[in-house]
Enzyme design. Structure first.
Site, PDB file in Angstrom:
ATOM      1  N   ASP A 159       0.842  -1.207   0.000  1.00  0.00           N
ATOM      2  CA  ASP A 159       0.000   0.000   0.000  1.00  0.00           C
ATOM      3  C   ASP A 159       0.876   1.255   0.000  1.00  0.00           C
ATOM      4  O   ASP A 159       0.602   2.231  -0.703  1.00  0.00           O
ATOM      5  CB  ASP A 159      -0.915  -0.008   1.242  1.00  0.00           C
ATOM      6  N   HIS A 187      -4.747  -3.282   6.288  1.00  0.00           N
ATOM      7  CA  HIS A 187      -4.561  -3.558   4.849  1.00  0.00           C
ATOM      8  C   HIS A 187      -5.934  -3.947   4.292  1.00  0.00           C
ATOM      9  O   HIS A 187      -6.261  -5.125   4.126  1.00  0.00           O
ATOM     10  CB  HIS A 187      -3.545  -4.684   4.675  1.00  0.00           C
TER      11      HIS A 187
END
Ligand code: NAD
Ligand code: LMR
Length: 327
Positions: A159, A187
């Site tokens: 990410d 996440h």
């Protein structure tokens, strides 16, 4: 040549495992003068495919690859491991959220945590990649009572790298001039890619990007990048995930650039940014010599605190779903 280090990887016949094993074997994690022993762990039905991976690893004749063990036995696989990548688990398919994997995957991480506790090096560092990664890391940690909470982390680096990539493309700059990016939280689609403290070539990124673009497009696109890749590839990200896992472990072991920080999912103790304890939550961290320190005291506006709270709430809900897997 130095003394070999032992790296254990679960799910090595799978897509991420196949991508990461060759990079680690060829020196892509610890460099060209550090030999590695690879311990490759799979479930019994995948041992045939794993044998093929082992043959290919040998056929590369990498000078940094010292020894390879392929096994379905957790204690053999984690024996004396200095570094562990917990990847093996089911990926989501189109239309699923990562949290939908919790019931299918969560139970994998209980025996793995216990086996790491029994068999790995006492100084082991464990990175959980298998989804939902934060809560799986919490399960592994709870089942490894002799490990310090700082020895287990979950992957937010994909990410983080995605957030850097998107900003660099928007501003037409190289990724390496972007510093102090943070992706907070889980996440999942509640993750918060935060530009508030991020700089681009030394300038505050807030002064360079349009705030509407940031809030309405940028954040959403990072949160949903995994699904976008599944839509396009028909399979979840693999090479970029392997690359991010190497970035994460390399920084953890060898240190971060002192002028910047990275994002890592780490155990909370209730003392940072009002996030409650006993969650694996992503924070900005500096790393040095196998340890990390959470960057404390950043000022956060109400919008950012609201985003962080939402991700915390989701992680509490995930934890509640797996209470029976926590010791
Ligand atoms: P894959 O299906 O290609 O491979 C998974 C492998 O794990 C298979 O070979 C399977 O046999 C093995 N496996 C299953 N259970 C196991 C167990 N108990 N022990 C050892 N091995 C086991 O999947 P993939 O694309 O490699 O993805 C693996 C995981 O990583 C998925 O959960 C995926 O969602 C996750 N992922 C996480 C991130 C992240 O940023 N955290 C990024 C990408 C993918
Ligand atoms: C990703 O972010 O690409 C992975 O977590 C795979 C997924 O399910 O999104």
């Amino acid at each position: 040549m130095k003394k070999p280090v032992t790296v254990a990887i679960t799910g090595t016949a799978g897509n991420i495992g196949y991508a990461i094993a060759f990079r680690i074997a060829s020196g892509g994690l610890f460099g060209p003068d550090q030999p590695v022993n690879l311990h490759l762990i799979e479930i019994e039905p995948a041992l045939g495919a794993l044998e093929g991976v082992v043959m290919e690893l040998h056929d590369c004749a990498f000078p940094t690859l010292n020894n390879v063990v392929a096994t379905a036995d957790l204690d053999t696989g984690f024996a004396d491991a200095d570094y562990v990548f917990l990847i093996g688990s089911r990926p989501r398919s189109k239309g699923m959220e990562r949290q939908d994997l919790l019931l299918a995957n969560g139970s994998i991480f209980k025996p793995q945590g216990a086996a790491i506790d029994r068999s790995a090096s006492k100084d082991v560092r464990v990175l959980v990649v298998g989804n939902p990664a934060n809560t799986n890391a919490l399960i592994a940690l709870h089942n490894a009572p002799n490990l310090a909470p700082t020895q287990v982390s979950s992957m937010m680096r994909l990410d983080h790298n995605r957030a850097i990539n998107k900003l660099s493309r928007q501003l037409k700059v190289q990724p390496n001039v972007i510093k102090n990016m943070t992706v907070w939280g889980n996440h999942s689609t509640t993750q918060f890619p935060d530009l508030q403290h991020c700089t681009v070539d030394g300038k505050a990124s807030a002064d360079l990007v349009d705030q509407d673009w940031y809030r309405s497009e940028y954040i959403y696109k990072i949160q949903h990048r995994g699904a976008q890749i599944i839509e396009a590839r028909g399979a979840s990200s693999a090479a970029s995930a392997a690359s991010a896992a190497i970035d994460h472990m390399r920084n953890w072991a060898l240190g971060t650039d002192p002028s910047s920080w990275v994002s890592m999912g780490v155990m909370t103790d209730g003392s940072y940014y009002n996030v409650g304890k006993n969650l694996i939550f992503s924070f900005p961290v500096h790393c040095k010599d196998h340890s990390f320190e959470i960057v404390d005291g950043l000022s956060l506006d109400d919008y950012s605190m609201g985003m962080i709270r939402a991700s915390e709430k989701e992680l509490i809900k995930e934890r509640d779903m797996v209470l029976d897997l926590l010791r």
